[in-house]
Design a protein around this motif. Structure first.
Motif, PDB file in Angstrom:
ATOM      1  N   UNK A  58       0.831  -1.204   0.000  1.00  0.00           N
ATOM      2  CA  UNK A  58       0.000   0.000   0.000  1.00  0.00           C
ATOM      3  C   UNK A  58       0.863   1.249   0.000  1.00  0.00           C
ATOM      4  N   UNK A  59       1.924   1.232   0.789  1.00  0.00           N
ATOM      5  CA  UNK A  59       2.822   2.387   0.860  1.00  0.00           C
ATOM      6  C   UNK A  59       3.468   2.648  -0.495  1.00  0.00           C
ATOM      7  N   UNK A  60       3.898   1.594  -1.167  1.00  0.00           N
ATOM      8  CA  UNK A  60       4.494   1.738  -2.489  1.00  0.00           C
ATOM      9  C   UNK A  60       3.501   2.344  -3.474  1.00  0.00           C
ATOM     10  N   UNK A  61       2.278   1.850  -3.468  1.00  0.00           N
ATOM     11  CA  UNK A  61       1.255   2.339  -4.391  1.00  0.00           C
ATOM     12  C   UNK A  61       0.888   3.787  -4.079  1.00  0.00           C
ATOM     13  N   UNK A  62       0.716   4.085  -2.794  1.00  0.00           N
ATOM     14  CA  UNK A  62       0.274   5.421  -2.398  1.00  0.00           C
ATOM     15  C   UNK A  62       1.326   6.486  -2.688  1.00  0.00           C
ATOM     16  N   UNK A  63       2.601   6.144  -2.523  1.00  0.00           N
ATOM     17  CA  UNK A  63       3.683   7.111  -2.731  1.00  0.00           C
ATOM     18  C   UNK A  63       4.228   7.089  -4.159  1.00  0.00           C
ATOM     19  N   UNK A  64       3.769   6.137  -4.959  1.00  0.00           N
ATOM     20  CA  UNK A  64       4.276   6.048  -6.329  1.00  0.00           C
ATOM     21  C   UNK A  64       5.725   5.612  -6.388  1.00  0.00           C
ATOM     22  N   UNK A  65       6.152   4.798  -5.426  1.00  0.00           N
ATOM     23  CA  UNK A  65       7.531   4.308  -5.375  1.00  0.00           C
ATOM     24  C   UNK A  65       7.586   2.844  -5.829  1.00  0.00           C
ATOM     25  N   UNK A  66       8.740   2.447  -6.332  1.00  0.00           N
ATOM     26  CA  UNK A  66       8.942   1.040  -6.683  1.00  0.00           C
ATOM     27  C   UNK A  66       8.908   0.188  -5.423  1.00  0.00           C
ATOM     28  N   UNK A  67       8.333  -0.995  -5.545  1.00  0.00           N
ATOM     29  CA  UNK A  67       8.354  -1.965  -4.453  1.00  0.00           C
ATOM     30  C   UNK A  67       9.360  -3.055  -4.799  1.00  0.00           C
ATOM     31  N   UNK A  68      10.374  -3.200  -3.951  1.00  0.00           N
ATOM     32  CA  UNK A  68      11.382  -4.248  -4.126  1.00  0.00           C
ATOM     33  C   UNK A  68      11.200  -5.227  -2.970  1.00  0.00           C
ATOM     34  N   UNK A  69      10.859  -6.455  -3.310  1.00  0.00           N
ATOM     35  CA  UNK A  69      10.516  -7.434  -2.272  1.00  0.00           C
ATOM     36  C   UNK A  69      11.588  -8.510  -2.163  1.00  0.00           C
ATOM     37  N   UNK A  70      12.035  -8.737  -0.952  1.00  0.00           N
ATOM     38  CA  UNK A  70      12.952  -9.834  -0.657  1.00  0.00           C
ATOM     39  C   UNK A  70      12.203 -10.820   0.230  1.00  0.00           C
ATOM     40  N   UNK A  71      11.822 -11.958  -0.342  1.00  0.00           N
ATOM     41  CA  UNK A  71      11.141 -12.997   0.420  1.00  0.00           C
ATOM     42  C   UNK A  71      12.182 -13.876   1.095  1.00  0.00           C
ATOM     43  N   UNK A  72      12.158 -13.900   2.410  1.00  0.00           N
ATOM     44  CA  UNK A  72      13.181 -14.634   3.154  1.00  0.00           C
ATOM     45  C   UNK A  72      12.819 -16.113   3.282  1.00  0.00           C
ATOM     46  N   UNK A  73      13.842 -16.939   3.392  1.00  0.00           N
ATOM     47  CA  UNK A  73      13.678 -18.378   3.578  1.00  0.00           C
ATOM     48  C   UNK A  73      14.965 -18.930   4.172  1.00  0.00           C
ATOM     49  N   UNK A  74      14.890 -20.133   4.695  1.00  0.00           N
ATOM     50  CA  UNK A  74      16.065 -20.756   5.292  1.00  0.00           C
ATOM     51  C   UNK A  74      17.130 -20.993   4.220  1.00  0.00           C
ATOM     52  N   UNK A  75      18.348 -20.555   4.480  1.00  0.00           N
ATOM     53  CA  UNK A  75      19.435 -20.711   3.525  1.00  0.00           C
ATOM     54  C   UNK A  75      19.634 -19.494   2.627  1.00  0.00           C
ATOM     55  N   UNK A  76      18.825 -18.454   2.808  1.00  0.00           N
ATOM     56  CA  UNK A  76      18.995 -17.229   2.024  1.00  0.00           C
ATOM     57  C   UNK A  76      20.397 -16.676   2.247  1.00  0.00           C
ATOM     58  N   UNK A  77      21.105 -16.354   1.142  1.00  0.00           N
ATOM     59  CA  UNK A  77      22.462 -15.856   1.280  1.00  0.00           C
ATOM     60  C   UNK A  77      22.646 -14.562   0.496  1.00  0.00           C
TER      61      UNK A  77
END
Length: 311
Positions: A58-77
């Motif tokens: 919502x914050x990304x959409x409301x501010x017109x900013x790019x959303x960069x998502x890092x989905x975490x998981x076990x073993x993420x390096x």
């Protein structure tokens, strides 16, 4: 999409969330405003399905900013989350240099470890300048990642920079808007929490959850929405469930019952569709059948009494 100015007050922040259909409370708007003004990461903790990830969207959409998502998981390096080198392209560069006789080791090293061979992953992407303004970096479900990755994040969160041995330190011209979420499956180290503003995202009360359903499932019958929300609220408070339903499950259930043309809760239909709301068989067995009928009867009695008192 052009960027929108940051909110100037708590009321502006409430309006910003509301404009994107997010029904938040004043406490959330306050900490969100402070995170934006102080340029500090926001650490959101709470049960799964209460809307933590949605806040970043919502914050990304409301501010017109790019959303960069890092989905975490076990073993993420680091190679997955931050950067890695394009080894295939580097090898081609080395072969070409050998073929042309340009084999000066220092020159070759500087060439193959230049930025054109750098593959930017989410964290490094978030540190790059953008015409839209600083992006929203969502580090989702950090509790699923290893503690070693937590330790690496300290540099990013404290100084908005990443150190790459072959290139040096890359620092953001403008700090990204960082939203970190965790479902509290394990404790996050205090060193990381200290670098953030903290907010616990709780289950909404009945009034707010009803408003959420109204906005997200506008085709649902009013009576169905009222009884459904009361049913979910009762599950969370009165039933000893292994996993309480989140708002996401409430919306899924409202959508499913609306698709089935239900205008009110029917005990048999409730029992048949509990798999939309509850995700563990023991929880479904606890509620299905006579208990579901009993809950619906209790909800309707409470609604009738409330109606009489209002009159």
């Amino acid at each position: 999409m052009t960027s929108t100015p940051l909110p100037a007050s708590i009321d502006d922040t409430m309006a910003l969330l509301d404009g994107e259909g997010y029904v938040g409370d004043r406490a959330l708007a306050t900490v969100l405003l402070l995170a934006l003004k102080l340029k500090r990461p926001l650490f959101l903790e709470g049960e799964a399905g209460v809307g933590k990830t949605e806040i970043a969207k919502v914050l990304s959409q409301a501010l017109g900013r790019d959303l960069i998502r890092l989905q975490c998981y076990e073993g993420l390096d680091i190679s997955t989350a931050v950067y890695e080198w394009n080894y295939a392209a580097q090898m081609v560069e080395i072969r070409v240099s050998e073929a042309t006789g340009d084999t000066d080791r220092d020159d070759l090293s500087r060439s193959v470890f230049g930025e054109r061979f750098l593959i930017r992953r989410p964290v490094l992407q978030a540190l790059q300048p953008s015409v839209k303004g600083a992006p929203v970096l969502l580090i989702d479900e950090l509790d699923r990642a290893d503690e070693a990755f937590e330790a690496f994040l300290l540099e990013v969160l404290a100084d908005n920079q990443v150190t790459i041995p072959e290139l040096g330190t890359i620092r953001a011209e403008e700090p990204p808007i960082v939203i970190i979420t965790t479902n509290r499956t394990r404790e996050i180290h205090d060193a990381l929490k200290r670098r953030c503003l903290y907010h616990w995202v709780d289950y909404p009360d009945a009034e707010r959850e009803l408003e959420i359903v109204r906005r997200k499932v506008p085709g649902a019958a009013e009576r169905l929405m009222a009884e459904l929300v009361a049913f979910v609220q009762m599950l969370r408070t009165d039933e000893d469930l292994f996993k309480q339903p989140g708002v996401a499950e409430t919306l899924d259930w409202a959508t499913a019952l609306t698709e089935l043309n239900e205008i009110a809760l029917d005990p048999d239909m409730v029992s048949d569709t509990l798999g939309v709301l509850l995700k563990y068989q023991d929880d479904i067995d606890r509620v299905r059948g006579s208990r579901a009928r009993q809950m619906i009867d209790e909800i309707r009695r409470d609604m009738e009494r409330a109606g009489q008192e209002t009159v």
